[in-house]
Structure formats: C-alpha cells, structure tokens
Design an enzyme around this catalytic site. Sequence first.
Site, short mmCIF file in Angstrom:
data_model
loop_
_atom_site.label_atom_id
_atom_site.label_comp_id
_atom_site.label_asym_id
_atom_site.label_seq_id
_atom_site.Cartn_x
_atom_site.Cartn_y
_atom_site.Cartn_z
CB THR A 1 -0.87 0.01 1.23
OG1 THR A 1 -0.06 0.39 2.31
CG2 THR A 1 -1.79 -1.30 1.33
CB SER B 1 -0.24 1.43 11.03
OG SER B 1 0.52 2.34 10.22
CB THR C 1 -1.81 -0.69 18.74
OG1 THR C 1 -1.88 0.68 19.41
CG2 THR C 1 -3.25 -0.82 18.55
CG ASP C 2 -0.20 1.60 23.61
OD1 ASP C 2 -0.52 2.06 22.49
OD2 ASP C 2 0.65 2.48 24.11
CD GLU C 3 -3.01 4.40 18.90
OE1 GLU C 3 -4.21 4.77 18.57
OE2 GLU C 3 -1.80 4.72 18.70
CE1 TYR D 1 -3.96 0.90 13.62
CE2 TYR D 1 -3.49 2.00 15.84
CZ TYR D 1 -3.12 1.22 14.95
OH TYR D 1 -2.12 0.46 15.04
CE LYS E 1 -3.34 -3.70 15.16
NZ LYS E 1 -2.72 -4.50 13.84
N PRO F 1 4.06 21.15 13.37
CG PRO F 1 2.68 19.78 12.03
CD PRO F 1 4.05 20.34 12.18
CG ASP G 1 -6.28 17.76 20.02
OD1 ASP G 1 -5.04 17.05 19.78
OD2 ASP G 1 -6.38 17.67 21.48
N PRO H 1 -9.44 15.20 16.36
CG PRO H 1 -11.02 14.89 14.66
CD PRO H 1 -9.30 15.20 14.79
N GLY H 2 -10.93 13.50 18.92
CA GLY H 2 -10.83 12.27 20.06
C GLY H 2 -9.38 11.73 20.40
P1 NAD Z 1 3.07 0.55 8.53
O1 NAD Z 1 1.82 1.29 8.22
O2 NAD Z 1 4.33 1.19 8.48
O3 NAD Z 1 3.03 -0.84 7.49
C1 NAD Z 1 2.00 -1.70 7.28
C2 NAD Z 1 2.33 -2.47 6.21
O4 NAD Z 1 1.14 -3.56 5.86
C3 NAD Z 1 2.84 -2.05 4.98
O5 NAD Z 1 3.87 -2.53 4.49
C4 NAD Z 1 1.57 -2.26 3.74
O6 NAD Z 1 1.83 -2.30 2.59
C5 NAD Z 1 1.18 -3.55 4.43
N1 NAD Z 1 -0.26 -3.81 4.20
C6 NAD Z 1 -1.42 -2.96 4.46
N2 NAD Z 1 -2.45 -3.46 4.17
C7 NAD Z 1 -2.41 -4.63 3.49
C8 NAD Z 1 -2.96 -5.75 3.06
N3 NAD Z 1 -4.28 -5.67 2.80
N4 NAD Z 1 -2.34 -6.76 2.80
C9 NAD Z 1 -1.05 -7.10 2.66
N5 NAD Z 1 -0.37 -6.13 3.35
C10 NAD Z 1 -0.82 -4.81 3.77
O7 NAD Z 1 2.70 0.15 9.71
P2 NAD Z 1 3.70 -0.37 11.23
O8 NAD Z 1 3.70 1.19 11.91
O9 NAD Z 1 5.08 -1.13 10.90
O10 NAD Z 1 2.82 -1.28 12.07
C11 NAD Z 1 2.87 -2.65 11.83
C12 NAD Z 1 1.72 -3.38 12.69
O11 NAD Z 1 1.91 -2.97 14.16
C13 NAD Z 1 0.34 -2.88 12.47
O12 NAD Z 1 -0.47 -3.82 12.68
C14 NAD Z 1 -0.04 -2.05 13.78
O13 NAD Z 1 -1.01 -2.02 14.27
C15 NAD Z 1 0.90 -2.44 14.93
N6 NAD Z 1 1.67 -1.27 15.87
C16 NAD Z 1 2.28 -0.22 15.52
C17 NAD Z 1 2.74 0.59 16.27
C18 NAD Z 1 3.64 1.83 15.76
O14 NAD Z 1 3.73 2.76 16.91
N7 NAD Z 1 3.96 2.00 14.66
C19 NAD Z 1 2.42 0.27 17.68
C20 NAD Z 1 1.97 -0.73 17.98
C21 NAD Z 1 1.55 -1.67 17.14
#
Ligand code: NAD
Length: 352
Positions: free
Chosen positions: A35, A84, A133-135, A158, A162, A213, A289, A291-292
């Site tokens: 994506t 994400s 995520t912790d969210e 989001y 999750k 920002p 801010d 929203p939410g």
């Molecule tokens: P990111 O947005 O950087 O990467 C997401 C990846 O998933 C991308 O490579 C994208 O191409 C791929 N993707 C999206 N939709 C897809 C689909 N339908 N099929 C196949 N691939 C798809 O996300 P990130 O920050 O690396 O987060 C990775 C995971 O960790 C997520 O599940 C997120 O919820 C979780 N997470 C993230 C954080 C954070 O701080 N970034 C914290 C806790 C948990």
Amino acid sequence: MRILITGGAGFIGSALVRRLIEHTNHEVLVFDKLTYAGVLSSLEPVASSNRYTFVQADICDAEAVSAALREFRPQVVAHLAAESHVDRSIDGPAAFIHTNLVGTFVMLNQVLEYWRTLRDDAKAAFRFHHISTDEVFGTLGEEGLFTETTPYDPRSPYSASKAGSDHLVRAWGHTYGLPVLVTNCSNNYGPYHFPEKLIPLIIIRALNGEPLPIYGDGTNVRDWLYVDDHARALQTVFEKGQPGETYNVGGDSERTNIEVVKAICGILDQLRPRADGLGYAEQITFVTDRPGHDQRYAIDASKIAADLGWTPSVSFEQGIAQTVRWYLENQSWWQDILNARYATQRLGVARA
Ligand code: NAD
C-alpha cells in the site's frame, strides 16, 4: 524456522525482517500488498539474502494467502499487515475495517486450514503471532499503566479495528485451538518510519524550514519504544511465548508530544544548525487538536520481562538521537516518499 511476515515492507515489519536475516538463521517470506505505507527500499539491506523472499499480495485475498502458506510452509506467521495511521482512519475508516478486521479474519481462516494439515508435532510448535497496539485500551489519566488485563476501550476507527482483530485472534485460539500469541505495543519510532508519523514528520518539516505542527496543547503522553527493541521483543515472543498468552511491550519512556518535538529540535540544533542561527523550536506551531485525541498511553511491560526476559535496550535519548541522525544520512529514502506518496500535509481533520 520459516517465518511468514505480513506487512513486512512496513515500518515495524521491515525492522523485524532485517533483524531476522541479519541476526538469526531463520528463513523469511514477506507477504505485503505494498500500500502507500509499504516501502520496498526498507528491505534493500536484506534483499540479496537467499533466506529472504517477497510476495506482493493482499491479506484479504484468501487464495493468495492459502498459496503462500502451502508453498512456504511456515512454522510461524507474524501478522503485522494493517492500516496503521490514526489520522487516516478518521478521514477514511473503510480501509481500516477491511484490512484490519476482514484481512485478519481471512488470515486466521487460511492459517487454520493450513495448520490442520500439519503433523501433531508441527501443529504443537506452530505459532500465529498477532501484532497489535496499546491504543486498544483507550486513554489513561495522569496515573496508571495498561496491563494485559486492562479492559478494551478503543476510541478511534484505527484502535477499534485493531481491538476487533485482537478479539478475532483470541477467538480462533479458544474455539479452534490455533496456537496464537498477541502483543500490544506502545508507540514505535526509529529508522524507516513513514513520514506521516509524528517523529519523522517533525524531523523532515524542520529540515525543510516548515512549521512544526503540535496537536492541541502538546501535553498528550505516549510511551515511546525504539523499533529495533520492538523487533527483538517480537522474536522473543514467537520463539519463547506461551500460546494463548498476551504480552504488553513498552519502552518505559513516557514523553509529552511537546517534549518529543523539543528533543528533536535540540538534536537538529547540534547536528544541522539553522543558517540564521535561530533554534528549530522557533518553527513550533500549535494547531487544532486531532478529534478524539487520547490523552495518555503508558504500558506496564513487566510480564514480558518476568516471563520471557525481554526489556528495552535503547533509552529515549539514545534512540531519538540515532533516529535524527538516520534521517539526516538517508534523505533519499524519505525524499522519494515525499515526491511520490505523501508530502507531509495535515491528515485526519474530521468534518464537523
Ligand atoms: P505500516 O503502516 O508502516 O506498515 C503496514 C504494512 O502493511 C505496509 O507494508 C503495507 O503495505 C502492508 N499492508 C497494508 N494493508 C495490507 C493488506 N491488505 N495486505 C497485505 N499487506 C498490507 O505499519 P507499522 O507501523 O509497521 O505497524 C505494523 C503493525 O504493528 C500494525 O499492525 C500496527 O497496528 C502495529 N503497531 C504499530 C505501532 C506503531 O507505533 N507504529 C505500535 C504498536 C502496534
């Protein structure tokens, strides 16, 4: 081991892949749709390894998932693919429901079918590791920490998507006996972070001489974890974690957003002083801010420390300095993204 990693071209997924190829003998198949958030150049450091393979496909495509499982025969599936970014979930929640909920359902169903074909010893050793995520826990006041038993209270599209995916994973564990693991992690930061997220956004906008920002009054608190520490936690959990268990992962580094931004400005003042002699903090500007916007997240990561021996190794001060240095030294990585995908504009302003 053979490890299938969904979302392996993303920020955290690519850190995990680089770690596994560079520091272990595991074989890795990245399954990623690419994506807007999937960046193949984040995998360049390992692309020539014969233990690394890439498949471009969608986790919502049951046939593609099934084919990858049949051909690669993983012992672990680490499921990171997701939409994400909270701000994008405000502008366009549909993709979040589709990928995070429907996509996780498709993964579970296909993985279950594959798992049922394994011999008993392989079945027992298999792990489906869902990265969350912790969210999902909602927001905290000034006191308290999220533990593994904190009730779910998601508040953005989001985090709600999750949360739903976490419930699906646990349901497949309880109902079908699939050996699942869930980790809920705090905010990550570090190299290869997509420029829409706070820390890279601030570094890049600062260098470009643009306003920095800050949402609201900047007092929202997040617990920051260096991404390589998260990758090590994920490896620890799928190698040593107890099936059916959840592990919270955090950096024990609570900072307000304004503290984070000022820290970045201070490091840039040292490493790349502004030509006019003023500090980068001059560019800070407070904007309406989100929203939410949840006020505070903070993680109690004592279970993963006690049960599996994982603790963060990088302090926020070390990690943020390394991160700023990385963005200064790897301008072509983020400039390509700015040119083709996302030019640091504001996202996630809900309509009244
Ligand atoms: P990111 O947005 O950087 O990467 C997401 C990846 O998933 C991308 O490579 C994208 O191409 C791929 N993707 C999206 N939709 C897809 C689909 N339908 N099929 C196949 N691939 C798809 O996300 P990130 O920050 O690396 O987060 C990775 C995971 O960790 C997520 O599940 C997120 O919820 C979780 N997470 C993230 C954080 C954070 O701080 N970034 C914290 C806790 C948990």
